[in-house]
Write a protein that holds these residues in place. Structure first.
Motif, mmCIF file in Angstrom:
data_model
loop_
_atom_site.group_PDB
_atom_site.id
_atom_site.type_symbol
_atom_site.label_atom_id
_atom_site.label_comp_id
_atom_site.label_asym_id
_atom_site.label_seq_id
_atom_site.Cartn_x
_atom_site.Cartn_y
_atom_site.Cartn_z
ATOM 1 N N ASN A 112 0.812 -1.227 0.000
ATOM 2 C CA ASN A 112 0.000 0.000 0.000
ATOM 3 C C ASN A 112 0.845 1.277 0.000
ATOM 4 O O ASN A 112 0.562 2.220 0.751
ATOM 5 N N ALA A 117 0.658 2.667 -5.691
ATOM 6 C CA ALA A 117 -0.557 3.365 -6.110
ATOM 7 C C ALA A 117 -0.332 4.126 -7.415
ATOM 8 O O ALA A 117 -1.207 4.154 -8.297
ATOM 9 N N GLU A 142 -2.561 -8.451 6.990
ATOM 10 C CA GLU A 142 -2.958 -7.208 7.668
ATOM 11 C C GLU A 142 -3.085 -6.019 6.717
ATOM 12 O O GLU A 142 -3.653 -4.994 7.076
ATOM 13 N N ASP A 143 -2.546 -6.148 5.507
ATOM 14 C CA ASP A 143 -2.626 -5.044 4.542
ATOM 15 C C ASP A 143 -3.884 -5.108 3.668
ATOM 16 O O ASP A 143 -4.142 -4.189 2.894
ATOM 17 N N PHE A 145 -7.305 -5.104 4.147
ATOM 18 C CA PHE A 145 -8.440 -4.193 4.322
ATOM 19 C C PHE A 145 -8.070 -2.786 3.839
ATOM 20 O O PHE A 145 -8.776 -2.187 3.027
ATOM 21 N N GLN A 146 -6.947 -2.279 4.331
ATOM 22 C CA GLN A 146 -6.516 -0.941 3.936
ATOM 23 C C GLN A 146 -6.291 -0.873 2.417
ATOM 24 O O GLN A 146 -6.744 0.069 1.746
ATOM 25 N N ARG A 149 -9.514 -0.958 0.342
ATOM 26 C CA ARG A 149 -10.199 0.347 0.381
ATOM 27 C C ARG A 149 -9.506 1.346 -0.556
ATOM 28 O O ARG A 149 -10.164 2.108 -1.268
ATOM 29 N N MET A 150 -8.162 1.344 -0.547
ATOM 30 C CA MET A 150 -7.424 2.276 -1.415
ATOM 31 C C MET A 150 -7.681 1.955 -2.892
ATOM 32 O O MET A 150 -7.887 2.854 -3.715
ATOM 33 N N ASP A 153 -11.059 3.126 -3.831
ATOM 34 C CA ASP A 153 -11.052 4.593 -3.964
ATOM 35 C C ASP A 153 -10.585 4.993 -5.367
ATOM 36 O O ASP A 153 -11.174 5.877 -6.003
ATOM 37 N N MET A 154 -9.514 4.347 -5.832
ATOM 38 C CA MET A 154 -8.960 4.710 -7.149
ATOM 39 C C MET A 154 -9.902 4.293 -8.276
ATOM 40 O O MET A 154 -10.066 5.023 -9.254
ATOM 41 N N HIS A 174 -13.986 -9.590 5.383
ATOM 42 C CA HIS A 174 -14.000 -8.166 5.718
ATOM 43 C C HIS A 174 -13.892 -7.261 4.503
ATOM 44 O O HIS A 174 -13.907 -6.034 4.654
#
Lengths: 281, 82
Positions: A112, A117, A142-143, A145-146, A149-150, A153-154, A174
């Motif tokens: 992330n 990105a 652990e990466d 979910f974040q 979402r990112m 978003d894009m 999740h």
């Protein structure tokens, strides 16, 4: 039961695996470009890899009556090198007219980072410019979910992208609703340790229904099981699901999604002459 | 769902019993091991995960997943200048 594996890395698998998959009912597969276990040193390394995906693997698959399709990109892990990524993205169009190329993938995020990105957005630009479908990798553990979402978003932030032509892979409990509620397709990866077990995938099918949902083995060079989709089929049968309902997830949905690509020249198994296909390979 | 609660329990009892034992044995091994520096944040996460299993709320799998997840920050694009 016939099925399609929409995400598997056959460059890392043996010819015996092709034979086993054919015996278990696999009639087609799609192979996204991914990390080889080491960082490639040049754009020519990727050019050779893309030749393997577009020339060699379709022939290996055809020996067993399996149709092989592919997706091209520089994966998220190597995307940390932005300069190399730009060289690869500029080279990809050389292969977009190959007969088994379905689109751009598996693009996504790994840790992330800003560089990942940046390269993800440049892949999106290529896909939009060349009207390609998109297959997306979401991060691990652990990466996830974040990163999911990112990624969303894009995607949502670009009005040119049609969610019905995008598959977001490796969803888990999740992240699946985030993907489906925005109109994207979702893929569940069946892995022995990380990602999803056949039992948890069956739970998600029961909770969310089969619409825009697929399952894949993502079989590769790490701990993975290329025959994981038959495991899911068996789990769903044990729970009492009908053959038609199971077939929707493991066959109808991949065919429906891939059919949006002009390169998806799929021959339904009942219309195939496997001997002719093998002789042509 | 194609199965009743009774069927789910009957069909999966032995598998879940085995997994429960694995977790119990892990904590036994941890406590029996020679004392040394450990990452207490990891242990805290595992203990919190166990508490989710026994609370009275639903969506346990998703909640355990979120427990082990890094937080999402909505302003990430601004921070990255993207």
């Amino acid at each position: 039961m016939y099925y399609v594996d929409p995400h598997i890395h056959m460059v890392s698998r043996t010819t015996d695996d092709y034979e086993t998959l054919a015996k278990m009912g696999c009639v087609a597969m799609s192979e996204p470009a991914f990390w080889a276990g080491y960082d490639r040193g040049s754009v020519d390394g990727f050019r050779d890899y893309f030749r393997q995906l577009t020339e060699t693997e379709p022939k290996r698959a055809a020996q067993f009556g399996i149709q092989h399709f592919t997706w091209l990109c520089i994966n998220a892990k190597e995307a940390e090198d932005v300069q190399l990524s730009r060289e690869v993205i500029a080279m990809i169009p050389e292969f977009l007219d190959c007969p088994n190329v379905l689109g751009i993938g598996e693009i996504g995020l790994n840790k992330n980072t800003k560089n990942e990105a940046t390269v993800f957005l440049e892949h999106l630009e290529l896909a939009v410019r060349t009207n390609q479908q998109i297959l997306i990798h979401t991060p691990h553990l652990e990466d996830k979910f974040q990163g999911t979402r990112m990624i969303l978003d894009m995607l949502v932030g670009d009005s040119r992208i049609d969610p019905s032509r995008v598959l977001v892979d490796h969803v888990e409990e999740h992240t699946i609703d985030l993907v489906l509620e925005r109109g994207f397709w979702a893929g569940m990866t069946l892995y022995p340790i990380s990602k999803c077990t056949p039992q948890r995938a069956a739970d998600m099918i029961e909770k969310y229904g089969p619409e825009r949902l697929m399952a894949n083995s993502a079989g590769d060079w790490g701990p993975s099981k290329p025959t994981a989709i038959p495991d899911l089929i068996l789990e769903l049968r044990r729970r009492g699901h009908s053959e038609a309902a199971i077939g929707e997830v493991v066959y109808d949905n991949p065919v429906k999604f891939f059919s949006q690509s002009r390169r998806f020249d799929f021959i339904r198994p009942e219309q195939r002459n496997v001997r002719d296909q093998i002789e042509l390979s | 769902m194609t199965r009743s609660a009774r069927e789910v329990l009957e069909q999966e009892f032995l598998q879940v019993r085995a997994k429960t034992l694995e977790i119990a044995a892990f904590f036994d091994r941890l406590h029996a091991a020679e004392v040394s520096d450990i990452d207490h944040s990891q242990l805290d996460l595992l203990e919190q995960g166990c508490r989710i299993l026994s609370d009275d709320k639903h969506d346990k799998a998703a909640r355990v997943q979120l427990l082990f997840s890094r937080a999402y920050e909505a302003d990430w694009r601004e921070k990255f200048s993207l």
